[in-house]
Design a protein around this motif. Structure first.
Motif, PDB file in Angstrom:
ATOM      1  N   ASP A  35      83.047 -14.434  27.826  1.00 59.16           N
ATOM      2  CA  ASP A  35      83.326 -15.871  27.837  1.00 59.16           C
ATOM      3  C   ASP A  35      83.988 -16.345  29.121  1.00 59.16           C
ATOM      4  N   THR A  36      84.960 -15.596  29.614  1.00 61.34           N
ATOM      5  CA  THR A  36      85.763 -16.058  30.754  1.00 61.34           C
ATOM      6  C   THR A  36      85.300 -15.505  32.095  1.00 61.34           C
ATOM      7  N   GLY A  37      84.573 -14.392  32.083  1.00 64.30           N
ATOM      8  CA  GLY A  37      84.164 -13.738  33.322  1.00 64.30           C
ATOM      9  C   GLY A  37      85.255 -12.869  33.926  1.00 64.30           C
ATOM     10  N   GLU A  38      86.438 -12.834  33.285  1.00 62.54           N
ATOM     11  CA  GLU A  38      87.542 -12.028  33.810  1.00 62.54           C
ATOM     12  C   GLU A  38      87.165 -10.546  33.812  1.00 62.54           C
ATOM     13  N   VAL A  39      87.492  -9.866  34.920  1.00 58.10           N
ATOM     14  CA  VAL A  39      87.267  -8.428  34.979  1.00 58.10           C
ATOM     15  C   VAL A  39      88.280  -7.759  34.069  1.00 58.10           C
ATOM     16  N   LEU A  40      87.777  -6.994  33.098  1.00 61.96           N
ATOM     17  CA  LEU A  40      88.650  -6.307  32.154  1.00 61.96           C
ATOM     18  C   LEU A  40      88.984  -4.897  32.610  1.00 61.96           C
ATOM     19  N   MET A  41      87.982  -4.196  33.134  1.00 62.21           N
ATOM     20  CA  MET A  41      88.224  -2.802  33.519  1.00 62.21           C
ATOM     21  C   MET A  41      87.090  -2.269  34.381  1.00 62.21           C
ATOM     22  N   LEU A  42      87.374  -1.158  35.022  1.00 59.88           N
ATOM     23  CA  LEU A  42      86.374  -0.359  35.715  1.00 59.88           C
ATOM     24  C   LEU A  42      86.396   0.995  35.034  1.00 59.88           C
ATOM     25  N   GLY A  43      85.268   1.399  34.508  1.00 60.24           N
ATOM     26  CA  GLY A  43      85.165   2.704  33.864  1.00 60.24           C
ATOM     27  C   GLY A  43      84.002   3.467  34.463  1.00 60.24           C
ATOM     28  N   TYR A  44      83.732   4.623  33.891  1.00 60.36           N
ATOM     29  CA  TYR A  44      82.625   5.452  34.357  1.00 60.36           C
ATOM     30  C   TYR A  44      81.785   5.870  33.166  1.00 60.36           C
ATOM     31  N   MET A  45      80.492   5.970  33.390  1.00 55.61           N
ATOM     32  CA  MET A  45      79.561   6.420  32.359  1.00 55.61           C
ATOM     33  C   MET A  45      78.826   7.649  32.845  1.00 55.61           C
ATOM     34  N   ASN A  46      78.656   8.596  31.939  1.00 56.42           N
ATOM     35  CA  ASN A  46      77.725   9.688  32.194  1.00 56.42           C
ATOM     36  C   ASN A  46      76.438   9.338  31.437  1.00 56.42           C
ATOM     37  N   GLN A  47      75.459  10.223  31.429  1.00 58.32           N
ATOM     38  CA  GLN A  47      74.191   9.927  30.760  1.00 58.32           C
ATOM     39  C   GLN A  47      74.396   9.614  29.286  1.00 58.32           C
ATOM     40  N   GLN A  48      75.237  10.400  28.625  1.00 59.60           N
ATOM     41  CA  GLN A  48      75.457  10.198  27.197  1.00 59.60           C
ATOM     42  C   GLN A  48      76.138   8.856  26.921  1.00 59.60           C
TER      43      GLN A  48
END
Length: 149
Positions: A35-48
């Motif tokens: 809704d706000t466009g505020e950046v909440l976090m930076l995370g990382y994803m693997n394939q799973q």
């Protein structure tokens, strides 16, 4: 679910999902409030994590500190429901989410993990979020803090 990367055209111009993970098997993921466009976090994803996010429409990440797959909100109730998921040239993901529970995404208790500003040029930190949304001790109990020194 994922295609093998075979050409720049495929990666940049086709409808084929052919993600590129780094040497650690990870891809950065920027998560913003739908809704706000505020950046909440930076995370990382693997394939799973990427696969689980697509399948469940809930954000999953790879926790580098815990070295395990992590469904956001599994212990806190602060589940991130994915409203939209975008990808660039397939080496980074952007999620737009609604946060269930108390509406926060930071384990410290703030809405956003980016709750402080770095003052330029002094380098002093300025709190932009004045109050926590929740008390981490109540939400997480005696679970270990994921922040590493």
């Amino acid at each position: 679910m994922f295609n093998t990367r075979v050409s720049v055209q495929q990666v940049e111009e086709s409808a084929e999902l052919a993600p590129k993970f780094d040497s650690e098997g990870l891809m950065p993921c920027v998560t913003t409030h739908a809704d706000t466009g505020e950046v909440l976090m930076l995370g990382y994803m693997n394939q799973q994590a990427l696969k689980m996010t697509i399948e469940t429409k809930e954000a999953h990440y790879w926790s580098r500190s815990r070295q395990q797959l992590w469904r956001k909100g599994s212990s806190s109730g602060l589940v991130q429901k994915v409203i939209e998921m975008r990808i660039d040239d397939q080496d980074a993901v952007w999620l737009r989410v609604q946060v269930l529970g108390q509406g926060a995404s930071c384990h410290v208790g703030y809405c956003s993990c980016f709750y402080r500003e770095i003052n330029l040029p002094s380098g002093q930190l300025i709190f932009r979020e004045k109050e926590k949304v929740f008390d981490p001790a109540v939400v997480y109990g005696d679970a270990p803090n994921p922040t590493q020194l």
